[in-house]
Design a protein around this motif. Structure first.
Motif, PDB file in Angstrom:
ATOM      1  N   LYS A  78       0.830  -1.205   0.000  1.00 47.35           N
ATOM      2  CA  LYS A  78       0.000   0.000   0.000  1.00 47.35           C
ATOM      3  C   LYS A  78       0.866   1.257   0.000  1.00 47.35           C
ATOM      4  O   LYS A  78       0.456   2.300   0.521  1.00 47.35           O
ATOM      5  CB  LYS A  78      -0.925   0.001   1.213  1.00 47.35           C
ATOM      6  CG  LYS A  78      -1.879  -1.177   1.274  1.00 47.35           C
ATOM      7  CD  LYS A  78      -2.737  -1.131   2.528  1.00 47.35           C
ATOM      8  CE  LYS A  78      -3.687  -2.321   2.576  1.00 47.35           C
ATOM      9  NZ  LYS A  78      -4.521  -2.321   3.803  1.00 47.35           N
ATOM     10  N   LEU A  81       0.269   5.705  -1.665  1.00 51.02           N
ATOM     11  CA  LEU A  81      -1.123   5.920  -2.039  1.00 51.02           C
ATOM     12  C   LEU A  81      -1.459   7.406  -1.923  1.00 51.02           C
ATOM     13  O   LEU A  81      -1.038   8.074  -0.985  1.00 51.02           O
ATOM     14  CB  LEU A  81      -2.058   5.116  -1.124  1.00 51.02           C
ATOM     15  CG  LEU A  81      -2.035   3.591  -1.272  1.00 51.02           C
ATOM     16  CD1 LEU A  81      -2.932   2.951  -0.227  1.00 51.02           C
ATOM     17  CD2 LEU A  81      -2.468   3.182  -2.679  1.00 51.02           C
ATOM     18  N   ARG A  84      -7.221   9.972   0.045  1.00 44.24           N
ATOM     19  CA  ARG A  84      -8.582   9.544  -0.286  1.00 44.24           C
ATOM     20  C   ARG A  84      -9.468   9.769   0.934  1.00 44.24           C
ATOM     21  O   ARG A  84      -9.202   9.209   2.000  1.00 44.24           O
ATOM     22  CB  ARG A  84      -8.611   8.077  -0.692  1.00 44.24           C
ATOM     23  CG  ARG A  84      -9.983   7.586  -1.166  1.00 44.24           C
ATOM     24  CD  ARG A  84      -9.947   6.086  -1.392  1.00 44.24           C
ATOM     25  NE  ARG A  84     -11.224   5.599  -1.906  1.00 44.24           N
ATOM     26  CZ  ARG A  84     -11.533   4.311  -1.972  1.00 44.24           C
ATOM     27  NH1 ARG A  84     -10.661   3.384  -1.587  1.00 44.24           N
ATOM     28  NH2 ARG A  84     -12.715   3.929  -2.434  1.00 44.24           N
ATOM     29  N   GLY A  96      -8.350   9.618  -4.566  1.00 43.21           N
ATOM     30  CA  GLY A  96      -7.380   8.563  -4.811  1.00 43.21           C
ATOM     31  C   GLY A  96      -6.794   8.554  -6.201  1.00 43.21           C
ATOM     32  O   GLY A  96      -5.958   7.695  -6.512  1.00 43.21           O
ATOM     33  N   ASN A 106      -6.061   5.258 -10.633  1.00 39.03           N
ATOM     34  CA  ASN A 106      -6.518   5.174  -9.251  1.00 39.03           C
ATOM     35  C   ASN A 106      -5.941   3.895  -8.650  1.00 39.03           C
ATOM     36  O   ASN A 106      -6.406   2.795  -8.945  1.00 39.03           O
ATOM     37  CB  ASN A 106      -8.044   5.166  -9.183  1.00 39.03           C
ATOM     38  CG  ASN A 106      -8.556   5.365  -7.759  1.00 39.03           C
ATOM     39  OD1 ASN A 106      -8.125   4.698  -6.833  1.00 39.03           O
ATOM     40  ND2 ASN A 106      -9.499   6.292  -7.602  1.00 39.03           N
ATOM     41  N   TYR A 108      -6.139   2.794  -5.646  1.00 39.72           N
ATOM     42  CA  TYR A 108      -7.063   2.087  -4.759  1.00 39.72           C
ATOM     43  C   TYR A 108      -7.875   1.062  -5.534  1.00 39.72           C
ATOM     44  O   TYR A 108      -8.082  -0.080  -5.069  1.00 39.72           O
ATOM     45  CB  TYR A 108      -8.001   3.091  -4.070  1.00 39.72           C
ATOM     46  CG  TYR A 108      -7.323   3.966  -3.043  1.00 39.72           C
ATOM     47  CD1 TYR A 108      -7.302   3.598  -1.701  1.00 39.72           C
ATOM     48  CD2 TYR A 108      -6.724   5.164  -3.410  1.00 39.72           C
ATOM     49  CE1 TYR A 108      -6.690   4.408  -0.746  1.00 39.72           C
ATOM     50  CE2 TYR A 108      -6.114   5.988  -2.464  1.00 39.72           C
ATOM     51  CZ  TYR A 108      -6.103   5.602  -1.135  1.00 39.72           C
ATOM     52  OH  TYR A 108      -5.499   6.403  -0.199  1.00 39.72           O
ATOM     53  N   GLU A 109      -8.333   1.465  -6.732  1.00 40.58           N
ATOM     54  CA  GLU A 109      -9.115   0.534  -7.545  1.00 40.58           C
ATOM     55  C   GLU A 109      -8.220  -0.530  -8.172  1.00 40.58           C
ATOM     56  O   GLU A 109      -8.618  -1.708  -8.260  1.00 40.58           O
ATOM     57  CB  GLU A 109      -9.862   1.303  -8.627  1.00 40.58           C
ATOM     58  CG  GLU A 109     -10.890   2.285  -8.079  1.00 40.58           C
ATOM     59  CD  GLU A 109     -11.573   3.069  -9.187  1.00 40.58           C
ATOM     60  OE1 GLU A 109     -11.173   2.885 -10.369  1.00 40.58           O
ATOM     61  OE2 GLU A 109     -12.488   3.864  -8.880  1.00 40.58           O
ATOM     62  N   ILE A 113      -8.092  -1.814  -2.931  1.00 38.40           N
ATOM     63  CA  ILE A 113      -7.958  -1.330  -1.552  1.00 38.40           C
ATOM     64  C   ILE A 113      -9.232  -0.584  -1.180  1.00 38.40           C
ATOM     65  O   ILE A 113      -9.607   0.388  -1.838  1.00 38.40           O
ATOM     66  CB  ILE A 113      -6.727  -0.407  -1.406  1.00 38.40           C
ATOM     67  CG1 ILE A 113      -5.458  -1.184  -1.761  1.00 38.40           C
ATOM     68  CG2 ILE A 113      -6.638   0.160   0.011  1.00 38.40           C
ATOM     69  CD1 ILE A 113      -4.209  -0.317  -1.755  1.00 38.40           C
ATOM     70  N   GLU A 114      -9.900  -1.055  -0.158  1.00 42.45           N
ATOM     71  CA  GLU A 114     -11.147  -0.431   0.269  1.00 42.45           C
ATOM     72  C   GLU A 114     -10.935   0.590   1.387  1.00 42.45           C
ATOM     73  O   GLU A 114     -11.859   1.366   1.681  1.00 42.45           O
ATOM     74  CB  GLU A 114     -12.128  -1.509   0.740  1.00 42.45           C
ATOM     75  CG  GLU A 114     -12.508  -2.513  -0.358  1.00 42.45           C
ATOM     76  CD  GLU A 114     -13.499  -3.551   0.129  1.00 42.45           C
ATOM     77  OE1 GLU A 114     -13.817  -3.515   1.345  1.00 42.45           O
ATOM     78  OE2 GLU A 114     -13.935  -4.380  -0.681  1.00 42.45           O
ATOM     79  N   GLU A 115      -9.772   0.583   2.051  1.00 39.80           N
ATOM     80  CA  GLU A 115      -9.536   1.518   3.149  1.00 39.80           C
ATOM     81  C   GLU A 115      -9.372   2.943   2.629  1.00 39.80           C
ATOM     82  O   GLU A 115      -9.074   3.170   1.450  1.00 39.80           O
ATOM     83  CB  GLU A 115      -8.281   1.120   3.942  1.00 39.80           C
ATOM     84  CG  GLU A 115      -8.410  -0.214   4.660  1.00 39.80           C
ATOM     85  CD  GLU A 115      -7.947  -1.377   3.792  1.00 39.80           C
ATOM     86  OE1 GLU A 115      -7.822  -1.169   2.554  1.00 39.80           O
ATOM     87  OE2 GLU A 115      -7.727  -2.463   4.326  1.00 39.80           O
ATOM     88  N   TYR A 116      -9.549   3.872   3.534  1.00 38.71           N
ATOM     89  CA  TYR A 116      -9.374   5.285   3.227  1.00 38.71           C
ATOM     90  C   TYR A 116      -8.151   5.801   3.979  1.00 38.71           C
ATOM     91  O   TYR A 116      -8.072   5.697   5.218  1.00 38.71           O
ATOM     92  CB  TYR A 116     -10.609   6.100   3.637  1.00 38.71           C
ATOM     93  CG  TYR A 116     -11.803   5.905   2.743  1.00 38.71           C
ATOM     94  CD1 TYR A 116     -12.025   6.740   1.652  1.00 38.71           C
ATOM     95  CD2 TYR A 116     -12.714   4.884   2.991  1.00 38.71           C
ATOM     96  CE1 TYR A 116     -13.130   6.565   0.827  1.00 38.71           C
ATOM     97  CE2 TYR A 116     -13.819   4.701   2.177  1.00 38.71           C
ATOM     98  CZ  TYR A 116     -14.009   5.547   1.093  1.00 38.71           C
ATOM     99  OH  TYR A 116     -15.103   5.369   0.281  1.00 38.71           O
TER     100      TYR A 116
END
Length: 338
Positions: A78, A81, A84, A96, A106, A108-109, A113-116
């Motif tokens: 991670k 990043l 976001r 993101g 992006n 995250y996509e 990755i679903e976390e912020y």
């Protein structure tokens, strides 16, 4: 003259005396500190700066606990990043997205990755939000500690030097001249040879020569005040030197001391950030604003958020402290009265 009206003698009689209203004070009496506070409140720049600085201090205290990440756990999968933030991502900001090689992507996509991560992550996958406020806490701690020690040493040294005068003052000022000729950077390097790099060594290095300016300002004010009438009257009534110093001189120096302390804090923060930036300050895994800026400087062209966010925080601290110092200087100066 016959056409002129005669003024009655009753209009030349004095007004009736009102003993109750003659001694009445229309404006309430104010102490020096309360009067200064009322004038500080009129300075909009100082008031707004207090609000911003209070917010930064509050976030330095509770900020690391607002994020679910501790700021030290590393996760290379991670790394780097972009920021976001929920809700804001719906408006197309802090969503993101970032531009890599001219192509907007992006991560995250792409990495599912679903976390912020509100401020993003660094090269080791550590949460930058938590590390920013942890670094702010360390920088503020070093600055406040150095300012407090500078104030204690500088005030006492300046009081004694200015009050004694003569040969004692001459010797003490020669010591200051010798110490002021030693650059701070050399003192820091020498301290790092003796102690390990860390908060203690940086604080001691700043304290060794940082109190000189305070001592000179206090000495100059003491030389101006010690021969005034209220000091001579107290001495005539049998007041000892200790009472003269701490009961009469020190309260009259409170404004100068507070103002110089407010200007010392941003100087200490900038000095600590400079040391960390050039690599002789705090060492990993400890974080300060200087170490965060140094880490972000390496990838500023590709990942600007790593450097911009801690730079914004340190700029807010420096600007607000200077504006508050200006407001206090105007409030404590009798010539600035409305």
């Amino acid at each position: 003259m016959s056409n002129m009206t005669e003024i009655p003698k009753s209009q030349f009689e004095p007004a009736p005396r009102d003993n109750e209203n003659n001694e009445k004070i229309e404006k309430p009496q104010l102490s020096f500190m309360k009067d200064a506070w009322l004038r500080v409140r009129k300075n909009k720049g100082a008031v707004i700066s207090v609000i911003f600085l209070g917010f930064i201090v509050l976030m330095a205290i509770i900020g690391p606990y607002l994020s679910p990440y501790d700021g030290t756990t590393q996760d290379v999968s991670k790394s780097n990043l972009p920021p976001r933030v929920p809700v804001l991502e719906d408006f197309g900001i802090f969503d993101g997205n970032q531009v890599i090689g001219g192509v907007e992507t992006n991560k995250y996509e792409d990495l599912n990755i679903e976390e912020y991560y509100w401020f993003g992550t660094d090269s080791l996958g550590r949460d930058l939000f938590t590390r920013t406020w942890l670094g702010t806490r360390v920088s503020l701690y070093i600055a406040l500690l150095a300012a407090a020690i500078d104030m204690a040493f500088g005030v006492i040294y300046g009081l004694v030097s200015g009050f004694k005068g003569g040969r004692v003052d001459n010797y003490m000022q020669r010591i200051l001249e010798v110490m002021s000729g030693i650059p701070n950077l050399i003192v820091v390097i020498l301290m790092l040879l003796i102690l390990e790099p860390g908060i203690l060594s940086i604080t001691l290095a700043m304290v060794i020569t940082g109190w000189i300016g305070m001592a000179r300002v206090v000495r100059g004010q003491v030389l101006k005040l010690k021969d005034q009438e209220f000091i001579l009257a107290s001495r005539t009534l049998g007041a000892k030197n200790g009472r003269l110093l701490f009961k009469h001189l020190l309260p009259n120096l409170s404004g100068i001391i507070i103002i110089n302390t407010m200007f010392t804090i941003p100087s200490a923060i900038f000095f600590e950030a400079f040391l960390s930036f050039i690599g002789i300050g705090l060492q990993a895994p400890q974080a300060s604003l200087g170490t965060l800026i140094e880490d972000g400087y390496k990838t500023f062209q590709f990942l600007p958020h790593l450097m911009v966010i801690p730079c914004i925080v340190i700029c807010i601290i420096l600007i607000t402290c200077n504006l508050i110092g200006d407001g206090l200087r105007d409030a404590f100066d009798p010539k600035m009265r409305d």
